[in-house]
Design an enzyme around this catalytic site. Structure first.
Site, PDB file in Angstrom:
ATOM      1  N   CYS A  72       5.806   5.518   4.743  1.00  0.00           N
ATOM      2  CA  CYS A  72       4.563   4.909   4.246  1.00  0.00           C
ATOM      3  C   CYS A  72       3.969   5.724   3.105  1.00  0.00           C
ATOM      4  CB  CYS A  72       3.547   4.736   5.372  1.00  0.00           C
ATOM      5  SG  CYS A  72       3.860   3.277   6.369  1.00  0.00           S
ATOM      6  N   HIS A 109       0.837  -1.192   0.000  1.00  0.00           N
ATOM      7  CA  HIS A 109       0.000   0.000   0.000  1.00  0.00           C
ATOM      8  C   HIS A 109       0.881   1.254   0.000  1.00  0.00           C
ATOM      9  CE1 HIS A 109      -0.298   0.864   4.649  1.00  0.00           C
ATOM     10  NE2 HIS A 109       0.932   0.706   4.258  1.00  0.00           N
ATOM     11  N   HIS A 137       4.959  -0.050  -0.533  1.00  0.00           N
ATOM     12  CA  HIS A 137       5.737  -0.932   0.342  1.00  0.00           C
ATOM     13  C   HIS A 137       4.766  -1.967   0.894  1.00  0.00           C
ATOM     14  CE1 HIS A 137       3.894   2.004   2.992  1.00  0.00           C
ATOM     15  NE2 HIS A 137       3.872   1.043   3.884  1.00  0.00           N
ATOM     16  N   ASP A 179      -4.842 -10.566  -0.545  1.00  0.00           N
ATOM     17  CA  ASP A 179      -3.531 -11.201  -0.369  1.00  0.00           C
ATOM     18  C   ASP A 179      -2.682 -11.054  -1.633  1.00  0.00           C
ATOM     19  OD1 ASP A 179      -1.537 -12.675   0.953  1.00  0.00           O
ATOM     20  OD2 ASP A 179      -2.242 -14.540   0.034  1.00  0.00           O
ATOM     21  N   HIS A 180      -1.428 -10.605  -1.437  1.00  0.00           N
ATOM     22  CA  HIS A 180      -0.494 -10.367  -2.535  1.00  0.00           C
ATOM     23  C   HIS A 180      -1.034  -9.351  -3.541  1.00  0.00           C
ATOM     24  CE1 HIS A 180       1.489 -13.780  -0.730  1.00  0.00           C
ATOM     25  NE2 HIS A 180       2.556 -13.507  -1.462  1.00  0.00           N
ATOM     26  N   HIS A 187       3.309  -5.002   3.817  1.00  0.00           N
ATOM     27  CA  HIS A 187       3.155  -5.409   5.218  1.00  0.00           C
ATOM     28  C   HIS A 187       2.696  -6.859   5.260  1.00  0.00           C
ATOM     29  CE1 HIS A 187       3.608  -1.476   7.128  1.00  0.00           C
ATOM     30  NE2 HIS A 187       2.851  -0.959   6.170  1.00  0.00           N
ATOM     31  N   GLU A 199      -0.909  -4.622  11.551  1.00  0.00           N
ATOM     32  CA  GLU A 199      -0.129  -4.209  10.382  1.00  0.00           C
ATOM     33  C   GLU A 199       1.348  -4.518  10.588  1.00  0.00           C
ATOM     34  OE1 GLU A 199      -0.867  -0.588   7.596  1.00  0.00           O
ATOM     35  OE2 GLU A 199       0.284   0.111   9.322  1.00  0.00           O
TER      36      GLU A 199
HETATM   37 NI    NI Z   1       2.590   0.981   5.503  1.00  0.00          NI
END
Ligand code: NI
Length: 135
Positions: free
Chosen positions: A35, A16, A41, A81-82, A43, A125
């Site tokens: 972020c 995200h 990037h 996911d992914h 998580h 997160e």
């Molecule tokens: Ni982040």
């Protein structure tokens, strides 16, 4: 009577970028730090979904956790996911994918789909940051 709930814990990876459209580029960098990286990037999210109720008198389950796993997988994991949350998940086209907003979207997705009453969503997160929604 104490309240009784059962919880399924699942995991997903997602990318995200945190960015508030109402702020300048500089204000975004100051607010969100790394972020706000324009190139995104990732998580490793941990999600806990709880359903509350009375245990079935015959079976003894409040809700069948394998059924909850199937629903969370098809409704949330298969979509998140992914994935790049900003780009791949329509709910975040105009909603900053903070841990708070991701937890809210997951609540809205699951609220009417689970066997039993959704009572709590916990979204981690990082091992240090999480958001909680509960009734
Ligand atoms: Ni982040």
């Amino acid at each position: 009577m104490p309240k009784l709930s059962v919880t399924r814990r699942v995991h997903f990876n997602a990318a995200h970028r945190l960015h508030a459209d109402g702020l300048s580029e500089q204000a975004n960098r100051e607010q969100f730090g790394p972020c706000n990286n324009p190139n995104y990037h990732g998580h490793n999210y941990e999600l806990e979904v709880s359903v509350t109720g009375e245990p079935d008198p015959t079976i003894g389950y409040v809700a069948d956790l394998s059924e909850i796993k199937k629903i969370v997988t098809s409704e949330v994991l298969d979509r998140f996911d992914h994935k790049n949350l900003n780009i791949d998940v329509p709910e975040f086209r105009n909603l900053n994918p903070t841990v708070e907003n991701i937890a809210l979207v997951i609540w809205q997705i699951l609220e009417d789909k689970l066997p039993g009453t959704l009572s709590k969503v916990v979204l981690w997160e990082t091992p240090r940051n999480h958001a909680v929604l509960e009734i």
